[in-house]
Design a protein around this motif. Structure first.
Motif, PDB file in Angstrom:
ATOM      1  N   TYR A 118       0.832  -1.206   0.000  1.00  0.00           N
ATOM      2  CA  TYR A 118       0.000   0.000   0.000  1.00  0.00           C
ATOM      3  C   TYR A 118       0.865   1.255   0.000  1.00  0.00           C
ATOM      4  O   TYR A 118       1.821   1.358   0.757  1.00  0.00           O
ATOM      5  CB  TYR A 118      -0.905   0.023   1.228  1.00  0.00           C
ATOM      6  CG  TYR A 118      -1.943  -1.060   1.210  1.00  0.00           C
ATOM      7  CD1 TYR A 118      -3.094  -0.930   0.453  1.00  0.00           C
ATOM      8  CD2 TYR A 118      -1.768  -2.224   1.944  1.00  0.00           C
ATOM      9  CE1 TYR A 118      -4.047  -1.929   0.427  1.00  0.00           C
ATOM     10  CE2 TYR A 118      -2.722  -3.231   1.921  1.00  0.00           C
ATOM     11  CZ  TYR A 118      -3.856  -3.078   1.158  1.00  0.00           C
ATOM     12  OH  TYR A 118      -4.804  -4.068   1.134  1.00  0.00           O
ATOM     13  N   ALA A 119       0.476   2.217  -0.833  1.00  0.00           N
ATOM     14  CA  ALA A 119       1.127   3.526  -0.846  1.00  0.00           C
ATOM     15  C   ALA A 119       0.501   4.385   0.250  1.00  0.00           C
ATOM     16  O   ALA A 119      -0.697   4.283   0.525  1.00  0.00           O
ATOM     17  CB  ALA A 119       0.938   4.201  -2.199  1.00  0.00           C
ATOM     18  N   LEU A 120       1.280   5.225   0.856  1.00  0.00           N
ATOM     19  CA  LEU A 120       0.765   6.152   1.852  1.00  0.00           C
ATOM     20  C   LEU A 120      -0.164   7.163   1.189  1.00  0.00           C
ATOM     21  O   LEU A 120       0.007   7.517   0.021  1.00  0.00           O
ATOM     22  CB  LEU A 120       1.914   6.896   2.526  1.00  0.00           C
ATOM     23  CG  LEU A 120       2.891   6.045   3.331  1.00  0.00           C
ATOM     24  CD1 LEU A 120       4.060   6.890   3.795  1.00  0.00           C
ATOM     25  CD2 LEU A 120       2.175   5.408   4.505  1.00  0.00           C
ATOM     26  N   ASP A 121      -1.140   7.640   1.941  1.00  0.00           N
ATOM     27  CA  ASP A 121      -2.065   8.648   1.428  1.00  0.00           C
ATOM     28  C   ASP A 121      -1.268   9.866   0.963  1.00  0.00           C
ATOM     29  O   ASP A 121      -0.407  10.370   1.680  1.00  0.00           O
ATOM     30  CB  ASP A 121      -3.050   9.050   2.530  1.00  0.00           C
ATOM     31  CG  ASP A 121      -4.152   9.960   2.029  1.00  0.00           C
ATOM     32  OD1 ASP A 121      -4.359  10.056   0.800  1.00  0.00           O
ATOM     33  OD2 ASP A 121      -4.828  10.587   2.868  1.00  0.00           O
ATOM     34  N   GLY A 122      -1.519  10.279  -0.266  1.00  0.00           N
ATOM     35  CA  GLY A 122      -0.824  11.434  -0.832  1.00  0.00           C
ATOM     36  C   GLY A 122       0.460  11.080  -1.557  1.00  0.00           C
ATOM     37  O   GLY A 122       1.095  11.947  -2.147  1.00  0.00           O
ATOM     38  N   ALA A 123       0.850   9.805  -1.527  1.00  0.00           N
ATOM     39  CA  ALA A 123       2.105   9.400  -2.156  1.00  0.00           C
ATOM     40  C   ALA A 123       1.854   8.578  -3.412  1.00  0.00           C
ATOM     41  O   ALA A 123       2.691   7.786  -3.824  1.00  0.00           O
ATOM     42  CB  ALA A 123       2.951   8.604  -1.167  1.00  0.00           C
ATOM     43  N   TRP A 124       0.696   8.756  -4.003  1.00  0.00           N
ATOM     44  CA  TRP A 124       0.350   8.036  -5.225  1.00  0.00           C
ATOM     45  C   TRP A 124       0.462   9.021  -6.372  1.00  0.00           C
ATOM     46  O   TRP A 124      -0.362   9.920  -6.508  1.00  0.00           O
ATOM     47  CB  TRP A 124      -1.071   7.483  -5.110  1.00  0.00           C
ATOM     48  CG  TRP A 124      -1.381   6.532  -6.195  1.00  0.00           C
ATOM     49  CD1 TRP A 124      -2.125   6.789  -7.304  1.00  0.00           C
ATOM     50  CD2 TRP A 124      -0.920   5.210  -6.328  1.00  0.00           C
ATOM     51  NE1 TRP A 124      -2.152   5.696  -8.114  1.00  0.00           N
ATOM     52  CE2 TRP A 124      -1.416   4.703  -7.531  1.00  0.00           C
ATOM     53  CE3 TRP A 124      -0.115   4.389  -5.543  1.00  0.00           C
ATOM     54  CZ2 TRP A 124      -1.148   3.417  -7.962  1.00  0.00           C
ATOM     55  CZ3 TRP A 124       0.149   3.116  -5.972  1.00  0.00           C
ATOM     56  CH2 TRP A 124      -0.362   2.648  -7.171  1.00  0.00           C
ATOM     57  N   GLY A 125       1.484   8.877  -7.222  1.00  0.00           N
ATOM     58  CA  GLY A 125       1.726   9.854  -8.276  1.00  0.00           C
ATOM     59  C   GLY A 125       1.419   9.319  -9.659  1.00  0.00           C
ATOM     60  O   GLY A 125       1.798   8.203 -10.000  1.00  0.00           O
ATOM     61  N   ILE A 126       0.712  10.113 -10.437  1.00  0.00           N
ATOM     62  CA  ILE A 126       0.429   9.784 -11.834  1.00  0.00           C
ATOM     63  C   ILE A 126       0.676  11.044 -12.653  1.00  0.00           C
ATOM     64  O   ILE A 126       0.093  12.099 -12.376  1.00  0.00           O
ATOM     65  CB  ILE A 126      -1.032   9.321 -12.033  1.00  0.00           C
ATOM     66  CG1 ILE A 126      -1.319   8.066 -11.193  1.00  0.00           C
ATOM     67  CG2 ILE A 126      -1.316   9.058 -13.512  1.00  0.00           C
ATOM     68  CD1 ILE A 126      -2.787   7.672 -11.162  1.00  0.00           C
TER      69      ILE A 126
END
Length: 141
Positions: free
Chosen positions: A113-121
């Protein structure tokens, strides 16, 4: 959502090596009711890596191995039934495509799981709330 599929050489048929990623990507989207979603579908990305069996280890010995790792936002896989359905379907996919004897016990599925806010597109870091909004907007048009 990046998917990394690591396989021992010869575990899957050559056709299976070409089919495994799209089948697992579809299973991931379907498990979350997102198949065909205009925002998520193009963002399911990844690699299939095939290594010599002599470089694949289980129990400290070289043997066939399938490892499927999925990196997802923290809101993904909301309950045990979704997790179990996905893990079971991925294992079934490997079983259907295999070219040689390979026990289910050497197919591993791992979710990170990626931390909230650490998902980049595309250069934008999304919060879980922003991802949900983008998914919903794509679903409604």
């Amino acid at each position: 959502m990046p998917i990394s599929i690591q396989l021992s050489q010869g575990l899957l048929t050559p056709q299976g090596e070409r089919e495994v990623f799209p089948l697992i990507a579809d299973a991931l989207l379907r498990a979350h009711g997102l198949d065909g979603n205009a925002f998520m579908t193009p963002n399911v990305i990844g690699h299939v890596t095939v290594s010599p069996e002599s470089a694949s280890y289980a129990g400290g010995r070289p043997q066939s191995l399938a490892v499927v790792e999925v990196k997802v936002p923290a809101t993904t896989f909301p309950d045990a039934s979704v997790k179990q359905a996905f893990v079971g379907e991925v294992t079934d996919i490997i079983d259907r495509l295999k070219a040689s004897p390979h026990p289910r016990e050497r197919t591993f599925v791992n979710v990170t799981y990626a931390l909230d806010g650490a998902w980049g597109i595309g250069g934008k870091a999304y919060t879980n709330e922003e991802l949900g909004a983008a998914i919903q907007q794509a679903a409604t048009g």
